[in-house]
Scaffold this motif. Structure first.
Motif, PDB file in Angstrom:
ATOM      1  N   GLY A 321      40.192  39.404  37.440  1.00 16.88           N
ATOM      2  CA  GLY A 321      41.283  38.745  38.157  1.00 16.88           C
ATOM      3  C   GLY A 321      42.391  38.401  37.197  1.00 16.88           C
ATOM      4  O   GLY A 321      42.714  39.180  36.280  1.00 16.88           O
ATOM      5  N   VAL A 322      42.966  37.224  37.359  1.00 17.97           N
ATOM      6  CA  VAL A 322      44.116  36.829  36.549  1.00 17.97           C
ATOM      7  C   VAL A 322      43.725  36.563  35.093  1.00 17.97           C
ATOM      8  O   VAL A 322      44.561  36.623  34.200  1.00 17.97           O
ATOM      9  CB  VAL A 322      44.790  35.578  37.156  1.00 17.97           C
ATOM     10  CG1 VAL A 322      46.029  35.190  36.370  1.00 17.97           C
ATOM     11  CG2 VAL A 322      45.172  35.847  38.607  1.00 17.97           C
ATOM     12  N   GLY A 353      41.061  29.202  45.091  1.00 17.96           N
ATOM     13  CA  GLY A 353      40.557  28.532  43.900  1.00 17.96           C
ATOM     14  C   GLY A 353      39.494  29.345  43.194  1.00 17.96           C
ATOM     15  O   GLY A 353      39.510  29.483  41.960  1.00 17.96           O
ATOM     16  N   GLU A 354      38.571  29.907  43.965  1.00 19.71           N
ATOM     17  CA  GLU A 354      37.498  30.713  43.370  1.00 19.71           C
ATOM     18  C   GLU A 354      38.053  31.983  42.730  1.00 19.71           C
ATOM     19  O   GLU A 354      37.623  32.380  41.637  1.00 19.71           O
ATOM     20  CB  GLU A 354      36.469  31.072  44.444  1.00 19.71           C
ATOM     21  CG  GLU A 354      35.660  29.881  44.939  1.00 19.71           C
ATOM     22  CD  GLU A 354      34.855  30.191  46.187  1.00 19.71           C
ATOM     23  OE1 GLU A 354      33.888  29.472  46.446  1.00 19.71           O
ATOM     24  OE2 GLU A 354      35.204  31.160  46.916  1.00 19.71           O
ATOM     25  N   ALA A 355      39.000  32.625  43.400  1.00 16.42           N
ATOM     26  CA  ALA A 355      39.579  33.861  42.865  1.00 16.42           C
ATOM     27  C   ALA A 355      40.346  33.596  41.577  1.00 16.42           C
ATOM     28  O   ALA A 355      40.235  34.350  40.601  1.00 16.42           O
ATOM     29  CB  ALA A 355      40.492  34.504  43.909  1.00 16.42           C
ATOM     30  N   LEU A 356      41.139  32.523  41.580  1.00 15.80           N
ATOM     31  CA  LEU A 356      41.970  32.229  40.420  1.00 15.80           C
ATOM     32  C   LEU A 356      41.160  31.695  39.243  1.00 15.80           C
ATOM     33  O   LEU A 356      41.536  31.876  38.085  1.00 15.80           O
ATOM     34  CB  LEU A 356      43.064  31.227  40.798  1.00 15.80           C
ATOM     35  CG  LEU A 356      44.103  31.747  41.788  1.00 15.80           C
ATOM     36  CD1 LEU A 356      45.001  30.612  42.271  1.00 15.80           C
ATOM     37  CD2 LEU A 356      44.949  32.856  41.156  1.00 15.80           C
ATOM     38  N   VAL A 413      43.949  39.426  44.627  1.00 21.61           N
ATOM     39  CA  VAL A 413      44.652  38.238  44.129  1.00 21.61           C
ATOM     40  C   VAL A 413      46.042  38.590  43.625  1.00 21.61           C
ATOM     41  O   VAL A 413      46.996  37.819  43.799  1.00 21.61           O
ATOM     42  CB  VAL A 413      43.825  37.525  43.035  1.00 21.61           C
ATOM     43  CG1 VAL A 413      43.707  38.377  41.772  1.00 21.61           C
ATOM     44  CG2 VAL A 413      44.420  36.159  42.709  1.00 21.61           C
ATOM     45  N   PHE A 414      46.199  39.776  43.026  1.00 23.13           N
ATOM     46  CA  PHE A 414      47.518  40.175  42.527  1.00 23.13           C
ATOM     47  C   PHE A 414      48.446  40.568  43.671  1.00 23.13           C
ATOM     48  O   PHE A 414      49.657  40.320  43.611  1.00 23.13           O
ATOM     49  CB  PHE A 414      47.378  41.313  41.526  1.00 23.13           C
ATOM     50  CG  PHE A 414      46.660  40.931  40.269  1.00 23.13           C
ATOM     51  CD1 PHE A 414      47.239  40.069  39.352  1.00 23.13           C
ATOM     52  CD2 PHE A 414      45.391  41.409  40.017  1.00 23.13           C
ATOM     53  CE1 PHE A 414      46.564  39.702  38.203  1.00 23.13           C
ATOM     54  CE2 PHE A 414      44.712  41.055  38.862  1.00 23.13           C
ATOM     55  CZ  PHE A 414      45.296  40.187  37.958  1.00 23.13           C
ATOM     56  N   GLY A 435      44.591  43.877  37.082  1.00 21.88           N
ATOM     57  CA  GLY A 435      43.266  44.425  37.323  1.00 21.88           C
ATOM     58  C   GLY A 435      42.682  45.206  36.170  1.00 21.88           C
ATOM     59  O   GLY A 435      41.545  45.672  36.232  1.00 21.88           O
ATOM     60  N   ILE A 436      43.442  45.345  35.083  1.00 21.63           N
ATOM     61  CA  ILE A 436      42.967  46.037  33.878  1.00 21.63           C
ATOM     62  C   ILE A 436      43.118  45.074  32.698  1.00 21.63           C
ATOM     63  O   ILE A 436      44.231  44.744  32.282  1.00 21.63           O
ATOM     64  CB  ILE A 436      43.771  47.328  33.606  1.00 21.63           C
ATOM     65  CG1 ILE A 436      43.603  48.319  34.754  1.00 21.63           C
ATOM     66  CG2 ILE A 436      43.337  47.945  32.274  1.00 21.63           C
ATOM     67  CD1 ILE A 436      42.193  48.863  34.918  1.00 21.63           C
TER      68      ILE A 436
END
Length: 475
Positions: A321-322, A353-356, A413-414, A435-436
């Motif tokens: 993710g981020v 919140g979970e993703a970030l 997320v992006f 994502g990379i």
């Protein structure tokens, strides 16, 4: 305009200080008080000019009152004197108002039917100001006209100037030659010690808001060990710095446990650290982190990018993710979106919140394994600066890269960040990893082997190639 009575109105006072005798005297004399027959105080009646109104900084620091009505017919019309005064007050050259400064205790209970937008008189540029009187949301009562108009956000708008950071590195390099790589190399016999240091930035702000402290230590370790492995170095040990205003032992234990987990993932020792308790320096419940990693690599095995040539292949390793960069912009996007960290991430089954807060991937073992099989010429850790600034750091002069935009799946997320923030493609690619999280520059034969080894696992992608020129382009 003649005085108009506002039926069933309510007057709310934040506090009225002695600097506004005209307002406070109106209150003492009963003007504008009571449940019925309310008239706007004389100080708000036209004609008005900016000279007739208090300075906005004085107004905000000293308090003022607002008239609002439960009646749609009169709520907005009867308060035109007030809006006229506010129009004169909020001149862009007098005061810059940030929407995050006034979200608590400011205009939280205005009528749903009364909504005004008063714009500064310089048009709709970034310096203009919008005052929105609405009880539908307290988050954006005062915001910049640029955001109100939906202009795309940038990392610089969020307070982070990548160009300034690059300029500082350039100046430091004049004083300490050799600075600028992902890790610093120190000769030791037939080897180099490779050292790196980093933090987790304002991702900490989200940790405070979500209460997720168990994984922030993994982020801390990842940011340093991922940097030093770009030279081919195996991490040896890690040191941490934990600073807070008042030590909460249980909270600190959660953070340190994450650091231990990160060290285990990167196969290095947590050699020591510093816990600093500094009263009044941080807000209650908040803390800051820094990390320091040291690794080792044989001098004849250093990955330095010197042999990179046109036609070499770029292999991308996926991120979670981020990771730990770009959160100043992420937080600005979150603020604009009106969503909370507890809301679901659009297109996903997890919350924002979970993703970030997903911990940064530690690439050490995977990268060292790939290096051991040969053919790796350069490695770039994709952090602040994204592809645009980080990939060229490993290239010799005269070489650039082309990225195949559709060669991997960009995480949801992006997509949400870009859509909610109306961020341009170029800004996304210069701020986020998309994502990379790690890019390896390899020979064609090595690329085929790596892709074969990871076939079907979504653990490696062919994302581009080295070309003649400079910089990074996308197609």
């Amino acid at each position: 305009m003649k005085n108009q009575s506002v039926s069933s109105s309510e007057i709310f006072f934040f506090y009225v200080c002695s600097v506004f005798p005209s307002l406070s005297s109106s209150v003492r004399e009963g003007q504008g008080l009571g449940r019925r027959g309310i008239s706007p105080p004389h100080c708000l009646r036209p004609p008005l000019s900016s000279a007739d109104c208090p300075h906005p900084q004085t107004l905000l620091s000293s308090g003022f009152f607002i008239i609002t009505s439960r009646s749609m017919n009169t709520s907005c019309k009867a308060n035109t004197e007030l809006s006229h005064c506010i129009t004169n007050l909020f001149k862009p050259d007098l005061l810059k108002i940030r929407n995050d400064n006034l979200t608590k205790g400011f205009l939280p209970f205005l009528s749903k039917n009364c909504k005004k937008q008063v714009k500064g008189r310089r048009g709709t540029g970034k310096d203009s100001v919008v005052l929105s009187m609405s009880s539908s949301s307290t988050r954006n009562h005062v915001e910049t006209a640029a955001e109100d108009k939906g202009e795309g956000l940038t990392y610089k708008d969020a307070g982070v100037d990548i160009d300034a950071g690059s300029e500082l590195v350039r100046r430091i390099a004049k004083m300490a030659p050799g600075i600028g790589g992902f890790g610093g190399l120190f000769p030791l016999g037939d080897s180099y010690l490779v050292a790196g240091t980093d933090g987790v930035g304002t991702k900490l702000k989200l940790a405070f808001e979500t209460g997720i402290h168990e994984t922030i230590g993994i982020d801390l370790v990842a940011m340093s060990v991922n940097d030093i492995v770009t030279s081919g170095a195996k991490p040896l040990f890690f040191l941490d710095y934990f600073a807070t205003s008042r030590l909460d032992v249980d909270l600190a234990e959660k953070v340190i446990k994450g650091i231990v987990d990160g060290c285990q993932q990167s196969d290095c020792a947590l050699l020591g650290g510093e816990t600093a308790e500094m009263p009044d320096f941080y807000a209650d419940g908040e803390y800051d982190l820094s990390g320091f990693a040291v690794g080792i690599v044989k001098k004849d095995s250093v990955i330095d990018g010197k042999n990179i040539e046109v036609g070499d292949v770029l292999i991308g390793l996926p991120s979670s993710g981020v990771h730990s960069n770009g959160f100043s912009l992420v937080r600005r996007v979150l603020q604009r979106s009106g969503l909370s960290l507890k809301d679901s991430l659009p297109g996903s089954s997890v919350t924002l919140g979970e993703a970030l807060m997903a911990p940064t991937v530690i690439y050490v073992k995977q990268v060292l394994d790939i290096i051991s099989k040969g053919g790796v010429k350069g490695i770039a850790h994709i952090t602040g600066g994204g592809f645009t600034d980080n990939i060229p750091r490993v290239f010799p002069k005269g070489l650039g890269a082309v990225i195949y935009k559709d060669s991997w799946a960009v995480p949801p997320v992006f997509k949400w960040i870009q859509e909610a923030g109306r961020i341009e493609d170029a800004e996304m690619s210069r701020t986020f990893n998309m994502g990379i999280g790690m890019v390896l520059v390899v020979k064609e034969e090595a690329a085929l082997r790596i892709l074969g080894d990871y076939h079907g696992t979504n653990s490696a992608y062919r994302i581009g190639e080295v070309i003649s020129g400079d910089g990074v382009s996308y197609r």
